[in-house]
Design an enzyme around this catalytic site. Sequence first.
Site, PDB file in Angstrom:
ATOM      1  N   THR A  67      -4.985 -15.472 -13.245  1.00  0.00           N
ATOM      2  CA  THR A  67      -6.157 -15.345 -13.752  1.00  0.00           C
ATOM      3  C   THR A  67      -7.269 -14.691 -12.713  1.00  0.00           C
ATOM      4  OG1 THR A  67      -7.976 -16.299 -15.125  1.00  0.00           O
ATOM      5  CG2 THR A  67      -6.829 -17.703 -13.546  1.00  0.00           C
ATOM      6  N   LYS A  71      -6.012 -10.387 -11.596  1.00  0.00           N
ATOM      7  CA  LYS A  71      -5.362  -9.700 -12.726  1.00  0.00           C
ATOM      8  C   LYS A  71      -5.234  -8.137 -12.466  1.00  0.00           C
ATOM      9  CE  LYS A  71      -6.296 -11.867 -16.985  1.00  0.00           C
ATOM     10  NZ  LYS A  71      -7.325 -11.886 -18.132  1.00  0.00           N
ATOM     11  N   ASP A 107      -2.713 -11.171 -23.364  1.00  0.00           N
ATOM     12  CA  ASP A 107      -3.825 -11.292 -24.336  1.00  0.00           C
ATOM     13  C   ASP A 107      -3.834 -10.815 -25.556  1.00  0.00           C
ATOM     14  OD1 ASP A 107      -4.866 -12.627 -22.242  1.00  0.00           O
ATOM     15  OD2 ASP A 107      -6.133 -11.366 -21.438  1.00  0.00           O
ATOM     16  N   ARG A 157     -23.541  -3.897 -25.315  1.00  0.00           N
ATOM     17  CA  ARG A 157     -24.604  -3.881 -24.745  1.00  0.00           C
ATOM     18  C   ARG A 157     -25.048  -2.545 -23.904  1.00  0.00           C
ATOM     19  NH1 ARG A 157     -25.952  -8.891 -20.771  1.00  0.00           N
ATOM     20  NH2 ARG A 157     -24.276  -7.674 -19.741  1.00  0.00           N
TER      21      ARG A 157
HETATM   22  N1  LIG Z   1      -9.721 -16.978 -25.340  1.00  0.00           N
HETATM   23  C1  LIG Z   1      -9.011 -16.244 -24.269  1.00  0.00           C
HETATM   24  O1  LIG Z   1      -7.759 -16.670 -24.290  1.00  0.00           O
HETATM   25  C2  LIG Z   1      -9.760 -15.433 -23.507  1.00  0.00           C
HETATM   26  C3  LIG Z   1      -8.887 -14.656 -22.732  1.00  0.00           C
HETATM   27  C4  LIG Z   1      -9.724 -13.718 -21.914  1.00  0.00           C
HETATM   28  C5  LIG Z   1     -11.128 -13.649 -22.033  1.00  0.00           C
HETATM   29  N2  LIG Z   1     -11.841 -14.510 -22.483  1.00  0.00           N
HETATM   30  C6  LIG Z   1     -13.181 -14.566 -22.569  1.00  0.00           C
HETATM   31  O2  LIG Z   1     -13.731 -13.251 -23.104  1.00  0.00           O
HETATM   32  C7  LIG Z   1     -14.886 -12.914 -22.537  1.00  0.00           C
HETATM   33  C8  LIG Z   1     -15.025 -11.628 -21.674  1.00  0.00           C
HETATM   34  O3  LIG Z   1     -14.040 -11.402 -20.703  1.00  0.00           O
HETATM   35  P1  LIG Z   1     -13.713 -10.342 -19.973  1.00  0.00           P
HETATM   36  O4  LIG Z   1     -12.745 -10.506 -19.080  1.00  0.00           O
HETATM   37  O5  LIG Z   1     -13.486  -9.208 -20.905  1.00  0.00           O
HETATM   38  O6  LIG Z   1     -15.245  -9.899 -19.225  1.00  0.00           O
HETATM   39  P2  LIG Z   1     -15.732  -8.587 -18.637  1.00  0.00           P
HETATM   40  O7  LIG Z   1     -14.528  -7.648 -18.636  1.00  0.00           O
HETATM   41  O8  LIG Z   1     -16.540  -8.903 -17.616  1.00  0.00           O
HETATM   42  O9  LIG Z   1     -16.669  -8.170 -19.820  1.00  0.00           O
HETATM   43  C9  LIG Z   1     -17.813  -8.499 -20.342  1.00  0.00           C
HETATM   44  C10 LIG Z   1     -18.227  -8.166 -21.614  1.00  0.00           C
HETATM   45  O10 LIG Z   1     -19.208  -8.919 -22.224  1.00  0.00           O
HETATM   46  C11 LIG Z   1     -20.560  -8.303 -22.283  1.00  0.00           C
HETATM   47  N3  LIG Z   1     -21.476  -9.269 -21.878  1.00  0.00           N
HETATM   48  C12 LIG Z   1     -21.503 -10.328 -20.942  1.00  0.00           C
HETATM   49  N4  LIG Z   1     -22.429 -11.020 -21.299  1.00  0.00           N
HETATM   50  C13 LIG Z   1     -23.370 -10.589 -22.393  1.00  0.00           C
HETATM   51  C14 LIG Z   1     -24.623 -10.796 -22.980  1.00  0.00           C
HETATM   52  N5  LIG Z   1     -25.165 -11.962 -22.660  1.00  0.00           N
HETATM   53  N6  LIG Z   1     -24.560 -10.265 -24.268  1.00  0.00           N
HETATM   54  C15 LIG Z   1     -23.952  -9.239 -24.663  1.00  0.00           C
HETATM   55  N7  LIG Z   1     -23.006  -8.772 -24.067  1.00  0.00           N
HETATM   56  C16 LIG Z   1     -22.483  -9.461 -23.077  1.00  0.00           C
HETATM   57  C17 LIG Z   1     -20.462  -7.187 -21.256  1.00  0.00           C
HETATM   58  O11 LIG Z   1     -21.321  -6.122 -22.068  1.00  0.00           O
HETATM   59  P3  LIG Z   1     -21.853  -4.970 -20.587  1.00  0.00           P
HETATM   60  O12 LIG Z   1     -20.773  -3.985 -20.650  1.00  0.00           O
HETATM   61  O13 LIG Z   1     -23.091  -4.494 -21.291  1.00  0.00           O
HETATM   62  O14 LIG Z   1     -22.051  -5.841 -19.304  1.00  0.00           O
HETATM   63  C18 LIG Z   1     -18.860  -6.966 -21.373  1.00  0.00           C
HETATM   64  O15 LIG Z   1     -18.576  -6.012 -22.714  1.00  0.00           O
HETATM   65  C19 LIG Z   1     -15.121 -13.980 -21.762  1.00  0.00           C
HETATM   66  O16 LIG Z   1     -15.906 -15.051 -22.261  1.00  0.00           O
HETATM   67  C20 LIG Z   1     -13.812 -14.879 -21.324  1.00  0.00           C
HETATM   68  O17 LIG Z   1     -13.911 -16.444 -21.258  1.00  0.00           O
HETATM   69  C21 LIG Z   1     -10.872 -15.254 -23.501  1.00  0.00           C
END
Ligand SMILES: NC(=O)c1ccc[n+]([C@@H]2O[C@H](COP(=O)([O-])OP(=O)(O)OC[C@H]3O[C@@H](n4cnc5c(N)ncnc54)[C@H](OP(=O)(O)O)[C@@H]3O)[C@@H](O)[C@H]2O)c1
Length: 286
Positions: A67, A71, A107, A157
Amino acid sequence: MEIKGTTKLCGVFGYPVRHSISPVFQNAAFHYLGLDIVYLPLEVKPENLPVAVQSLRAFSFVGVNVTIPHKKNIVALLDEVDEEVELLGVANTVLNKDDCLKGFITDGKGFLRSLREEGGFDPAGKKVLVFGAGGTAYALTASLIRAGTSTLVICNRTRERAEELKKHLKGNFPHCHLEVIGFDRRFDPGVYKEVTLIVNTTACGMKDEDGILVPPEVLPESVFVYDVIYNRQTELVQAALRKNLACLNGLSMLIYQGAVSFEIWTGLPAPIEVMKRSVLAQRKLL
Ligand SMILES: NC(=O)c1ccc[n+]([C@@H]2O[C@H](COP(=O)([O-])OP(=O)(O)OC[C@H]3O[C@@H](n4cnc5c(N)ncnc54)[C@H](OP(=O)(O)O)[C@@H]3O)[C@@H](O)[C@H]2O)c1
């Protein structure tokens, strides 16, 4: 759980790792099936990742999950990767087979299984609106297209990141119809016409102060809402439940992506219900 001289090792590399729920449900699954395997949280600082990967061979690990923040960096340290890791450049699961380390990313598969098996929703031929353009969006959009989604609308965003995701998808899946819309357009009810699934892959909703991504009044009457956030019930999920919409939160994806890892390591069907119950019990939701 009984640790014996024969007990094999599994675990999760992360930094930090103490928040991880994976040890709870993976150990529950191993125990339920009587497998002599233990799953450990393994705190690995970024600079120690190469030696940690070596230790998988030294200690004959069955495999590990990987994690944040490893990754991406782990990929170059593995002997083989599957085609999805090749496509996305990240891995979250390693299998150690006779000292050969193979990387997988679960995922997308976990999300799809959760959507189909728990949500009863098949995305084939459907129009889907995906919020986000980060790592999770890359995995989930690829899996939706592979599952036959006909039109994918991306809303992020930062618009440039949405355009980059579109370009990446177009290059790999030229047949899929792709659209990017501006972040403010999420307030426009017209955007949701014919959309049957909304997926939030953003971090919006993780914190109390984040507010709601899609206002309840624009949510269509018969849309499926899927929010990948699992640390709390987001305002989006709350709004969907209030409107009696079909809906899943990130706990389902977390369990199913873990189930896919479990199946890679053991070759056995994962006991999904046992895994779910262990997490709900730990969170005192039972
Ligand atoms: N359930 C599961 O098994 C699982 C697995 C993996 C991840 N997740 C969750 O998925 C989410 C994203 O993870 P990631 O690894 O893809 O992160 P990431 O690569 O950092 O991407 C974050 C994304 O969220 C957007 N964002 C962040 N804060 C925001 C806000 N306040 N308003 C609107 N958009 C916002 C970003 O937009 P910008 O491009 O504008 O910055 C980007 O599109 C996390 O919450 C994580 O915990 C869940």
